[in-house]
Design a protein around this motif. Structure first.
Motif, PDB file in Angstrom:
ATOM      1  N   LEU A 398       0.837  -1.207   0.000  1.00 43.69           N
ATOM      2  CA  LEU A 398       0.000   0.000   0.000  1.00 43.69           C
ATOM      3  C   LEU A 398       0.871   1.256   0.000  1.00 43.69           C
ATOM      4  O   LEU A 398       0.645   2.194  -0.773  1.00 43.69           O
ATOM      5  CB  LEU A 398      -0.888  -0.026   1.244  1.00 43.69           C
ATOM      6  N   LEU A 399       1.898   1.259   0.856  1.00 42.42           N
ATOM      7  CA  LEU A 399       2.742   2.455   0.972  1.00 42.42           C
ATOM      8  C   LEU A 399       3.593   2.681  -0.273  1.00 42.42           C
ATOM      9  O   LEU A 399       3.970   3.808  -0.575  1.00 42.42           O
ATOM     10  CB  LEU A 399       3.636   2.335   2.215  1.00 42.42           C
ATOM     11  N   ALA A 400       3.877   1.611  -0.985  1.00 46.22           N
ATOM     12  CA  ALA A 400       4.671   1.760  -2.215  1.00 46.22           C
ATOM     13  C   ALA A 400       3.821   2.319  -3.357  1.00 46.22           C
ATOM     14  O   ALA A 400       4.346   2.843  -4.334  1.00 46.22           O
ATOM     15  CB  ALA A 400       5.270   0.418  -2.614  1.00 46.22           C
ATOM     16  N   HIS A 401       2.496   2.174  -3.245  1.00 45.89           N
ATOM     17  CA  HIS A 401       1.604   2.575  -4.352  1.00 45.89           C
ATOM     18  C   HIS A 401       0.443   3.406  -3.820  1.00 45.89           C
ATOM     19  O   HIS A 401      -0.723   3.081  -4.043  1.00 45.89           O
ATOM     20  CB  HIS A 401       1.056   1.340  -5.076  1.00 45.89           C
ATOM     21  N   ARG A 402       0.746   4.468  -3.097  1.00 40.68           N
ATOM     22  CA  ARG A 402      -0.301   5.254  -2.444  1.00 40.68           C
ATOM     23  C   ARG A 402      -1.328   5.805  -3.421  1.00 40.68           C
ATOM     24  O   ARG A 402      -2.532   5.743  -3.175  1.00 40.68           O
ATOM     25  CB  ARG A 402       0.324   6.450  -1.711  1.00 40.68           C
ATOM     26  N   VAL A 403      -0.848   6.365  -4.518  1.00 34.75           N
ATOM     27  CA  VAL A 403      -1.777   7.020  -5.456  1.00 34.75           C
ATOM     28  C   VAL A 403      -2.686   5.987  -6.120  1.00 34.75           C
ATOM     29  O   VAL A 403      -3.899   6.178  -6.231  1.00 34.75           O
ATOM     30  CB  VAL A 403      -0.997   7.848  -6.503  1.00 34.75           C
ATOM     31  N   LYS A 404      -2.090   4.880  -6.518  1.00 30.09           N
ATOM     32  CA  LYS A 404      -2.894   3.846  -7.186  1.00 30.09           C
ATOM     33  C   LYS A 404      -4.032   3.374  -6.281  1.00 30.09           C
ATOM     34  O   LYS A 404      -5.198   3.391  -6.675  1.00 30.09           O
ATOM     35  CB  LYS A 404      -1.985   2.658  -7.557  1.00 30.09           C
ATOM     36  N   TYR A 405      -3.693   2.983  -5.065  1.00 29.03           N
ATOM     37  CA  TYR A 405      -4.722   2.449  -4.169  1.00 29.03           C
ATOM     38  C   TYR A 405      -5.685   3.536  -3.677  1.00 29.03           C
ATOM     39  O   TYR A 405      -6.895   3.326  -3.618  1.00 29.03           O
ATOM     40  CB  TYR A 405      -4.079   1.760  -2.961  1.00 29.03           C
ATOM     41  N   GLY A 406      -5.131   4.671  -3.311  1.00 29.86           N
ATOM     42  CA  GLY A 406      -5.964   5.734  -2.739  1.00 29.86           C
ATOM     43  C   GLY A 406      -6.991   6.242  -3.737  1.00 29.86           C
ATOM     44  O   GLY A 406      -8.173   6.406  -3.418  1.00 29.86           O
ATOM     45  N   ARG A 407      -6.524   6.477  -4.941  1.00 36.33           N
ATOM     46  CA  ARG A 407      -7.413   7.018  -5.967  1.00 36.33           C
ATOM     47  C   ARG A 407      -8.525   6.035  -6.308  1.00 36.33           C
ATOM     48  O   ARG A 407      -9.699   6.393  -6.405  1.00 36.33           O
ATOM     49  CB  ARG A 407      -6.574   7.284  -7.211  1.00 36.33           C
ATOM     50  N   ALA A 408      -8.140   4.777  -6.488  1.00 33.22           N
ATOM     51  CA  ALA A 408      -9.132   3.762  -6.870  1.00 33.22           C
ATOM     52  C   ALA A 408     -10.189   3.635  -5.772  1.00 33.22           C
ATOM     53  O   ALA A 408     -11.388   3.529  -6.055  1.00 33.22           O
ATOM     54  CB  ALA A 408      -8.435   2.426  -7.105  1.00 33.22           C
ATOM     55  N   PHE A 409      -9.753   3.672  -4.528  1.00 36.94           N
ATOM     56  CA  PHE A 409     -10.688   3.499  -3.416  1.00 36.94           C
ATOM     57  C   PHE A 409     -11.663   4.681  -3.322  1.00 36.94           C
ATOM     58  O   PHE A 409     -12.872   4.494  -3.206  1.00 36.94           O
ATOM     59  CB  PHE A 409      -9.896   3.353  -2.107  1.00 36.94           C
ATOM     60  N   ALA A 410     -11.124   5.896  -3.394  1.00 37.90           N
ATOM     61  CA  ALA A 410     -11.980   7.082  -3.282  1.00 37.90           C
ATOM     62  C   ALA A 410     -12.996   7.120  -4.423  1.00 37.90           C
ATOM     63  O   ALA A 410     -14.153   7.502  -4.235  1.00 37.90           O
ATOM     64  CB  ALA A 410     -11.128   8.348  -3.280  1.00 37.90           C
ATOM     65  N   GLN A 411     -12.559   6.709  -5.600  1.00 37.58           N
ATOM     66  CA  GLN A 411     -13.472   6.733  -6.752  1.00 37.58           C
ATOM     67  C   GLN A 411     -14.517   5.625  -6.643  1.00 37.58           C
ATOM     68  O   GLN A 411     -15.693   5.852  -6.894  1.00 37.58           O
ATOM     69  CB  GLN A 411     -12.681   6.609  -8.052  1.00 37.58           C
ATOM     70  N   LEU A 415     -16.051   8.750  -2.158  1.00 34.85           N
ATOM     71  CA  LEU A 415     -15.831   9.401  -0.862  1.00 34.85           C
ATOM     72  C   LEU A 415     -14.514  10.180  -0.860  1.00 34.85           C
ATOM     73  O   LEU A 415     -13.735  10.107  -1.806  1.00 34.85           O
ATOM     74  CB  LEU A 415     -15.853   8.362   0.266  1.00 34.85           C
ATOM     75  N   THR A 416     -14.295  10.911   0.208  1.00 36.62           N
ATOM     76  CA  THR A 416     -13.025  11.603   0.409  1.00 36.62           C
ATOM     77  C   THR A 416     -12.163  10.736   1.305  1.00 36.62           C
ATOM     78  O   THR A 416     -12.588  10.348   2.392  1.00 36.62           O
ATOM     79  CB  THR A 416     -13.272  12.978   1.091  1.00 36.62           C
ATOM     80  N   LEU A 417     -10.967  10.427   0.828  1.00 34.99           N
ATOM     81  CA  LEU A 417     -10.077   9.560   1.593  1.00 34.99           C
ATOM     82  C   LEU A 417      -8.873  10.356   2.066  1.00 34.99           C
ATOM     83  O   LEU A 417      -8.151  10.943   1.257  1.00 34.99           O
ATOM     84  CB  LEU A 417      -9.606   8.396   0.712  1.00 34.99           C
ATOM     85  N   VAL A 418      -8.670  10.364   3.373  1.00 33.55           N
ATOM     86  CA  VAL A 418      -7.479  10.994   3.948  1.00 33.55           C
ATOM     87  C   VAL A 418      -6.489   9.869   4.245  1.00 33.55           C
ATOM     88  O   VAL A 418      -6.678   9.092   5.174  1.00 33.55           O
ATOM     89  CB  VAL A 418      -7.830  11.771   5.235  1.00 33.55           C
ATOM     90  N   PHE A 419      -5.488   9.764   3.390  1.00 34.97           N
ATOM     91  CA  PHE A 419      -4.486   8.691   3.506  1.00 34.97           C
ATOM     92  C   PHE A 419      -3.338   9.266   4.329  1.00 34.97           C
ATOM     93  O   PHE A 419      -2.496  10.005   3.832  1.00 34.97           O
ATOM     94  CB  PHE A 419      -4.037   8.307   2.096  1.00 34.97           C
ATOM     95  N   LYS A 420      -3.352   8.943   5.637  1.00 42.22           N
ATOM     96  CA  LYS A 420      -2.412   9.594   6.553  1.00 42.22           C
ATOM     97  C   LYS A 420      -1.002   9.022   6.411  1.00 42.22           C
ATOM     98  O   LYS A 420      -0.812   7.910   5.949  1.00 42.22           O
ATOM     99  CB  LYS A 420      -2.907   9.409   7.995  1.00 42.22           C
TER     100      LYS A 420
END
Ligand SMILES: NC(=O)C1=CN([C@@H]2O[C@H](COP(=O)(O)OP(=O)(O)OC[C@H]3O[C@@H](n4cnc5c(N)ncnc54)[C@H](OP(=O)(O)O)[C@@H]3O)[C@@H](O)[C@H]2O)[C@@H](O)CC1
Ligand SMILES: [K+]
Length: 511
Positions: A398-411, A415-420
């Motif tokens: 997950l930490l190696a691919h923050r944008v890939k996972y974060g974007r897919a999940f929010a879309q 929702l709005t995802l705060v990936f701390k």
């Protein structure tokens, strides 16, 4: 700070070229800016410099730097990593080196000579790859990057450290570790998003002659959160206001053993200016909370034997949700069948903006699809381990691919995802990613997340849209933490100390 993707940068350069700032000139400008940056830090005379160059335009920039440092009195050698340049402008700048006393080595064929040079080098210029890098480092470039990382020298990366992906912040494990990165024209996402950001060292952005009109109409998909954006979203308080003007937050948190989390979330909401905060907590814990939370009101909830909220508490929460302008659930809530049922009820019934944190997120792990049935807008504030559990992936992946996972999940869940984490990312339900660069490792302590959740929820309660609330909350939380670290040290500061610095911040911005 302006952030553009590699394809947008190409578009900008194309427009520049069509308007008379030719590619060749931009390369000269980029190389000149980089050379000047290097010379402003290290006097070039008699310094031993190695310029590692790739075969694309990043290598071309490197050839310009080699020429300029040589002309300023440095002893320069160029190391070709992928053979001779293949682009027209890089080749033209490579040709200019032939008339100068600049030795050219091939990384593989001249290894023994390079080993000797590496023992005594002052400056390494990394011009192997820039925005054109994709995939993983291949064999030769990997060895070259390792040799740079193993040398004792000041390492300057041109545009990007070689081995990082410009657009998603991913990084090859052997990517160049720079001391300084000179970004050309605009920052790229990799300069701010970890792990790539961790490879950049200190980042400077250098002008290469681009005129603002050539980039103003490009969609902004990556945005750096600035104090101006934050203060614009947080309105000044009208003179004729009353507590109702600033919203009512229903905070469903706390359980036996985790009362501190609930307390911090209440204080966070209050300190961002929320009109009224109601803490809905297991009833046996109310007197404890009431003893220290003077300004809050309380909804004593039916509880189970474990001292957590019981599922039957849903009947108490329903009417209260109707009267609230935002809801927060999860801080120190505990994770069991009862709390999961309450989380599900709240997700399906809260028409107001809802922030789900901590154990609220853990409850979602039991049935994530309830997010598709959310009655209102949702913000999620997981730390990496919580998000990894939710997505059923390894935290490292997950930490190696923050944008890939974060974007897919929010879309996917709208929702709005705060990936701390270091440089927290706020993913909008559309494509946009907001990057926060405030904050420090003094925040890596129990309670920081609860405070942040309360702050974001408190902003939402005041009618600030969820995405803006998240963006403002993470910036304020980090900026206050930075002040707190100055005052108390990163080691000793506590999440509750940050509240004092938050007051100072609001004072400074007249809020
Ligand atoms: N455009 C302009 O006018 C200006 C651009 N400027 C500068 O140019 C940079 C962008 O230049 P660029 O587009 O040539 O890409 P660059 O980063 O040199 O790399 C491309 C080469 O690398 C190769 N390659 C990629 N991945 C690889 C891998 N994993 N392993 C091995 N090879 C790999 C790729 O080969 P291929 O994709 O064909 O396999 C190609 O040969 C930009 O960052 C800035 O520094 C400035 O001078 C201002 C004006
Ligand atoms: K580079």
């Amino acid at each position: 700070m302006r952030i553009v993707t590699s394809s947008q940068m190409k578009q900008i350069e194309q427009r520049a070229d069509q308007n008379g700032l030719f590619y060749y000139d931009m390369m000269e400008n980029a190389g000149t800016a980089a050379a000047n940056s290097i010379m402003s830090k290290i006097s070039p005379r008699d310094k031993r410099v190695l310029v590692y160059a790739g075969k694309g335009n990043n290598g071309g920039d490197g050839f310009v730097v080699a020429r300029l440092l040589f002309q300023a009195g440095a002893k320069v050698k160029v190391v070709l990593v992928d053979g001779e340049p293949v682009t027209e402008d890089a080749a033209a700048n490579f040709d200019l080196l032939h008339d100068l006393e600049i030795g050219v080595l091939d990384f593989l064929n001249d290894e023994p000579q390079l080993q000797v040079l590496l023992r005594d080098v002052d400056i390494i210029v990394d011009a192997i790859y820039g925005t054109g890098f994709h995939g993983a480092l291949r064999k030769t470039a990997r060895l070259a990057a390792r040799s740079i990382n193993g040398a004792i020298a000041a390492v300057f990366s041109l545009d990007l450290p070689s081995g990082v992906n410009s657009d998603n912040g991913e990084s090859d494990k052997d990517a160049v570790q720079a001391d300084f990165t000179i970004a050309f024209d605009s920052l790229k996402p990799a300069h701010l998003i970890y792990p790539a950001a961790g490879r950049c060292g200190a980042v400077e952005c250098a002008e290469i002659g681009i005129v603002p009109q050539w980039r103003t109409d490009l969609p902004r998909t990556f945005l750096h959160i600035t104090p101006e954006m934050v203060m614009e979203a947080i309105p000044e308080r009208p003179v004729d206001s009353h507590k109702g003007t600033f919203g009512k937050l229903l905070n469903i948190s706390s359980s036996l053993g985790m009362t501190g989390a609930a307390k911090l979330s209440v204080l966070g909401a209050q300190r961002v200016g929320t009109g009224l905060v109601t803490l809905a907590a297991p009833r046996s814990l109310i007197s404890l909370h009431a003893a220290s939370l003077t300004e809050a009101v309380f909804l004593p909830l039916i509880e189970n034997e474990a001292g957590t909220v019981a599922r039957t508490a849903a009947v108490q929460l329903g009417p209260k949700l109707e009267q609230s302008s935002a809801c927060l659930i999860g801080c120190g809530l505990s994770n069991n069948d009862d709390t999961a049922a309450v989380v599900e009820f709240v997700v399906k019934n809260a028409k107001c903006p809802l922030l789900i944190d901590a154990d609220g997120i853990n409850a979602l792990g039991r049935n994530i699809d309830i997010l598709s049935e959310a009655a209102g807008p949702v913000v999620l504030t997981p730390h990496p381990a919580e998000l990894a559990r939710l997505l059923n992936v390894e935290t490292e992946d997950l930490l190696a691919h923050r944008v890939k996972y974060g974007r897919a999940f929010a879309q996917k869940y709208n929702l709005t995802l705060v990936f701390k984490g270091a440089h927290t990312l706020v993913f909008a339900p559309d494509e946009r990613v907001f990057i926060n660069t405030t904050g420090n490792n003094g925040l890596a302590k129990g309670g920081s997340g609860d405070l942040l959740a309360g702050m974001i929820a408190g902003l939402m309660a005041q009618g600030i849209p969820p995405l803006q609330s998240a963006m403002c909350g993470v910036w304020l939380h980090g900026a206050a933490a930075d002040r707190c670290a100055d005052r108390l040290s990163k080691t000793a500061m506590l999440p509750s100390d940050i509240l004092t610095d938050l007051c100072g911040l609001f004072r400074e911005y007249n809020r």
